[in-house]
Scaffold this motif. Structure first.
Motif, mmCIF file in Angstrom:
data_model
loop_
_atom_site.group_PDB
_atom_site.id
_atom_site.type_symbol
_atom_site.label_atom_id
_atom_site.label_comp_id
_atom_site.label_asym_id
_atom_site.label_seq_id
_atom_site.Cartn_x
_atom_site.Cartn_y
_atom_site.Cartn_z
ATOM 1 N N UNK A 1 -75.795 40.319 66.259
ATOM 2 C CA UNK A 1 -74.545 41.028 66.023
ATOM 3 C C UNK A 1 -73.734 40.272 64.974
ATOM 4 N N UNK A 2 -73.237 41.005 63.999
ATOM 5 C CA UNK A 2 -72.384 40.393 62.987
ATOM 6 C C UNK A 2 -70.967 40.282 63.532
ATOM 7 N N UNK A 3 -70.369 39.093 63.381
ATOM 8 C CA UNK A 3 -69.032 38.831 63.912
ATOM 9 C C UNK A 3 -68.087 38.610 62.738
ATOM 10 N N UNK A 4 -67.026 39.396 62.702
ATOM 11 C CA UNK A 4 -66.018 39.299 61.649
ATOM 12 C C UNK A 4 -64.665 38.987 62.283
ATOM 13 N N UNK A 5 -63.812 38.355 61.496
ATOM 14 C CA UNK A 5 -62.447 38.068 61.923
ATOM 15 C C UNK A 5 -61.487 38.622 60.868
ATOM 16 N N UNK A 6 -60.355 39.126 61.323
ATOM 17 C CA UNK A 6 -59.351 39.711 60.438
ATOM 18 C C UNK A 6 -57.975 39.192 60.844
ATOM 19 N N UNK A 7 -57.085 39.053 59.857
ATOM 20 C CA UNK A 7 -55.735 38.556 60.111
ATOM 21 C C UNK A 7 -54.703 39.631 59.794
ATOM 22 N N UNK A 8 -54.011 40.095 60.821
ATOM 23 C CA UNK A 8 -52.856 40.964 60.623
ATOM 24 C C UNK A 8 -51.745 40.014 60.192
ATOM 25 N N UNK A 9 -51.528 39.944 58.880
ATOM 26 C CA UNK A 9 -50.646 38.939 58.281
ATOM 27 C C UNK A 9 -49.207 39.419 58.213
ATOM 28 N N UNK A 10 -48.359 38.817 59.033
ATOM 29 C CA UNK A 10 -46.946 39.176 59.098
ATOM 30 C C UNK A 10 -46.144 38.204 58.242
ATOM 31 N N UNK A 40 -71.218 27.706 59.237
ATOM 32 C CA UNK A 40 -70.511 26.433 59.049
ATOM 33 C C UNK A 40 -69.092 26.435 59.619
ATOM 34 N N UNK A 41 -68.600 27.593 60.052
ATOM 35 C CA UNK A 41 -67.257 27.677 60.626
ATOM 36 C C UNK A 41 -67.277 27.121 62.048
ATOM 37 N N UNK A 42 -66.329 26.228 62.356
ATOM 38 C CA UNK A 42 -66.278 25.579 63.670
ATOM 39 C C UNK A 42 -65.861 26.540 64.783
ATOM 40 N N UNK A 43 -65.125 27.600 64.430
ATOM 41 C CA UNK A 43 -64.632 28.552 65.425
ATOM 42 C C UNK A 43 -64.226 29.830 64.704
ATOM 43 N N UNK A 44 -64.016 30.913 65.447
ATOM 44 C CA UNK A 44 -63.503 32.134 64.800
ATOM 45 C C UNK A 44 -62.161 31.889 64.103
ATOM 46 N N UNK A 45 -61.310 31.072 64.701
ATOM 47 C CA UNK A 45 -60.003 30.792 64.101
ATOM 48 C C UNK A 45 -60.148 30.027 62.780
ATOM 49 N N UNK A 46 -61.095 29.082 62.736
ATOM 50 C CA UNK A 46 -61.335 28.365 61.478
ATOM 51 C C UNK A 46 -61.917 29.301 60.426
ATOM 52 N N UNK A 47 -62.769 30.226 60.833
ATOM 53 C CA UNK A 47 -63.297 31.224 59.900
ATOM 54 C C UNK A 47 -62.159 32.070 59.330
ATOM 55 N N UNK A 48 -61.223 32.425 60.195
ATOM 56 C CA UNK A 48 -60.079 33.219 59.757
ATOM 57 C C UNK A 48 -59.234 32.456 58.743
ATOM 58 N N UNK A 49 -58.973 31.199 59.019
ATOM 59 C CA UNK A 49 -58.196 30.379 58.070
ATOM 60 C C UNK A 49 -58.916 30.277 56.725
#
Length: 143
Positions: A1-10, A40-49
């Motif tokens: 499964x492909x995992x993507x992260x998105x940022x609702x940027x306020x 290489x991303x340590x976490x979903x949050x790091x991928x988002x950053x």
């Protein structure tokens, strides 16, 4: 499964940063900043950053996981995040230089149900969820 992260940027001015996509033969549409989690991303949050740095040369403060969409072989996690500064001209994402990908325009959209309804925000499910959250006043409370 492909995992993507998105940022609702306020933003501090009660807007949301979105990328308007203009591609030949397709009506314009808007997407939320983000992309695929890399090994290489340590976490979903790091991928988002990383994605925010690549796509708009900005640094985010992640508030919380907002919504998840799973379809077939893809999962997209949408996070609420605040952002103070960005520089679309300094973006470095590899997709921006690929031939035939069309245009990418960064736009600030007011945090109103009317503004969200006025654009073709994809995927459609996140447009509905965002509009409902705005109507309940939930997004302004995160600022």
């Amino acid at each position: 499964m492909q995992h993507r992260v998105r940022a609702v940027l306020l933003t501090p001015s009660n807007t949301m940063l979105l990328i308007k996509r203009i591609r030949p033969g397709i009506d314009p549409y808007w997407v939320i900043v983000g992309g695929k989690i890399e090994p290489t991303d340590a976490s979903p949050e790091e991928a988002l950053r990383r994605e925010v740095r690549e796509e708009i040369a900005g640094e985010v403060e992640i508030v919380s996981l907002f919504h998840t969409i799973e379809t077939g072989d893809e999962r997209q996690d949408f996070y609420l995040a605040t952002i103070e500064k960005w520089s679309f001209e300094d973006r470095t994402g590899p997709e921006f230089s690929e031939e035939g990908r069309g245009e990418y325009l960064l736009e600030e959209i007011p945090l109103t149900a009317e503004a969200i309804s006025a654009i073709n925000l994809l995927p459609q499910e996140i447009a509905v969820v965002l509009r409902e959250a705005v109507e309940r006043g939930e997004l302004l409370a995160t600022r």
